[in-house]
Design a protein around this motif. Sequence first.
Motif, short mmCIF file in Angstrom:
data_model
loop_
_atom_site.label_atom_id
_atom_site.label_comp_id
_atom_site.label_asym_id
_atom_site.label_seq_id
_atom_site.Cartn_x
_atom_site.Cartn_y
_atom_site.Cartn_z
N ILE A 249 -11.67 1.81 -25.37
CA ILE A 249 -11.86 1.05 -24.13
C ILE A 249 -11.51 1.94 -22.95
O ILE A 249 -10.36 2.37 -22.79
N SER A 250 -12.49 2.25 -22.15
CA SER A 250 -12.30 3.15 -21.03
C SER A 250 -11.25 2.61 -20.06
O SER A 250 -11.28 1.43 -19.70
N GLY A 251 -10.33 3.46 -19.66
CA GLY A 251 -9.31 3.09 -18.69
C GLY A 251 -8.09 2.42 -19.26
O GLY A 251 -7.11 2.20 -18.54
N LEU A 252 -8.10 2.11 -20.56
CA LEU A 252 -6.96 1.43 -21.18
C LEU A 252 -5.91 2.47 -21.59
O LEU A 252 -6.25 3.51 -22.16
N PRO A 253 -4.61 2.22 -21.33
CA PRO A 253 -3.57 3.14 -21.80
C PRO A 253 -3.57 3.24 -23.32
O PRO A 253 -4.15 2.39 -24.03
N VAL A 254 -2.90 4.25 -23.82
CA VAL A 254 -2.79 4.45 -25.26
C VAL A 254 -1.49 3.85 -25.79
O VAL A 254 -1.48 3.18 -26.84
N VAL A 255 -0.38 4.09 -25.11
CA VAL A 255 0.92 3.60 -25.57
C VAL A 255 1.75 3.11 -24.38
O VAL A 255 1.54 3.52 -23.24
N TYR A 256 2.69 2.24 -24.71
CA TYR A 256 3.76 1.84 -23.81
C TYR A 256 5.08 2.06 -24.55
O TYR A 256 5.09 2.25 -25.78
N LEU A 257 6.17 2.00 -23.83
CA LEU A 257 7.48 2.08 -24.44
C LEU A 257 8.11 0.69 -24.47
O LEU A 257 7.99 -0.07 -23.50
N PRO A 258 8.80 0.34 -25.56
CA PRO A 258 9.41 -0.98 -25.65
C PRO A 258 10.87 -0.97 -25.19
O PRO A 258 11.58 0.03 -25.34
N ALA A 259 11.30 -2.09 -24.64
CA ALA A 259 12.71 -2.34 -24.41
C ALA A 259 13.11 -3.47 -25.36
O ALA A 259 12.42 -4.50 -25.43
N PHE A 260 14.18 -3.28 -26.11
CA PHE A 260 14.52 -4.22 -27.17
C PHE A 260 15.61 -5.20 -26.73
O PHE A 260 16.57 -4.83 -26.05
N ASP A 261 15.43 -6.43 -27.15
CA ASP A 261 16.44 -7.48 -26.97
C ASP A 261 17.03 -7.76 -28.34
O ASP A 261 16.40 -8.43 -29.17
N PRO A 262 18.23 -7.26 -28.63
CA PRO A 262 18.81 -7.40 -29.98
C PRO A 262 18.92 -8.85 -30.44
O PRO A 262 18.81 -9.13 -31.64
N GLU A 263 19.11 -9.78 -29.53
CA GLU A 263 19.28 -11.17 -29.92
C GLU A 263 17.96 -11.81 -30.35
O GLU A 263 17.95 -12.74 -31.17
N LYS A 264 16.85 -11.33 -29.82
CA LYS A 264 15.55 -11.90 -30.16
C LYS A 264 14.78 -11.06 -31.19
O LYS A 264 13.82 -11.54 -31.80
N LEU A 265 15.19 -9.81 -31.38
CA LEU A 265 14.37 -8.86 -32.12
C LEU A 265 14.06 -9.33 -33.55
O LEU A 265 14.97 -9.59 -34.33
#
Length: 362
Positions: A249-265
Amino acid sequence: MTPLLRLLATSVLTAALLPACAAPKKTDAPQRPPLSQRADVQNWVADTAQRNNLDAQWLQAQLAQARFLPQVPRLMTPAPKTTSTAPDWASYRNRFIEPIRIRAGVQFWNEHADTLARAEATYGVPASIIVGIIGVETIYGRHMGNLRVLDTLSTLAFDFPQAHPRAAQRQAYFQGELAQFLSTAWAQGSDPTLPLGSYAGAAGLGQFMPTSQEKWAVDFDGDGQIDLFNSAADAIGSVAHYFQAHGWISGLPVVYLPAFDPEKLDLATLLVPDILPSFTPEQMSALGAHPEEGMGHPGLLALIELKNGRNPPSYVVGTQNFYTITRYNWSSYYALAVYELGEAVAAARQGTSSVPIQPRTP
């Protein structure tokens, strides 16, 4: 050629130069009968000739020239898993994101900048991704393999290692690749004993398998023929076309970085789909992995796990475009290496250094 294949080739050459009087080493391995004497091969020839409208005698003549390569089944057999062979993203990355490959990538991009720009405009695939693929696969044509494709494909088609966990499925796959390889040679009037490639039968700058070449290779230099060995333009256009066909898909990023919530993970739920994008940004965040810059992402996402040897695994968030890179090679490590190499080459062309992705650990 990989170091292992180079070592194997040297060993074969050394054995060939031993004096004739040297006593042969005893082996319990059974002798491989000629393909012409094997019922399974003859059944394949008859079926392939009928399905592909080929001359059966011509097929027989080509297979009579095929040589069994004993190293190929060994290379296809999965190594026993040990602590020393545990997946390690950092080690894998360092094999590809390194100075020699980056310098070669800059030279390749500079030499073919117009063609890369045209491929990006035609197919919507960034030049950096195309450069990343060709760099990871062959270091821009420096290492395209030196085994005859006819030999590798016939070896895997008829003598695939039965120790492999998916032996029947993989053997059927390589029989199809051999059929396509010979069908293409028949249609073009070319000599199937000439092309050289990897131990899996992939060939050319982008390491296309025969069925991939048939479906997605293009004549991007407009000379009336497709040459993935000597035409960088054809290789560039073919890689871009492959990605377009597999959902880029043109213009779509490849990756993002996650931020984790230990209580919900909830890693168990997040990792069930593996690398297939399956969660909206909101769903992923609710499961404890918040895609920091991807909450406005228009499609589905996947949490990608990267093993780190004896250390805890780390993670990135993959988009549809990350998944599309894995259609070239089913590996999250491969996809991330392709992306990072392309970014590193792009930065080097501008006289800067790219910032490595830092996968996150919960």
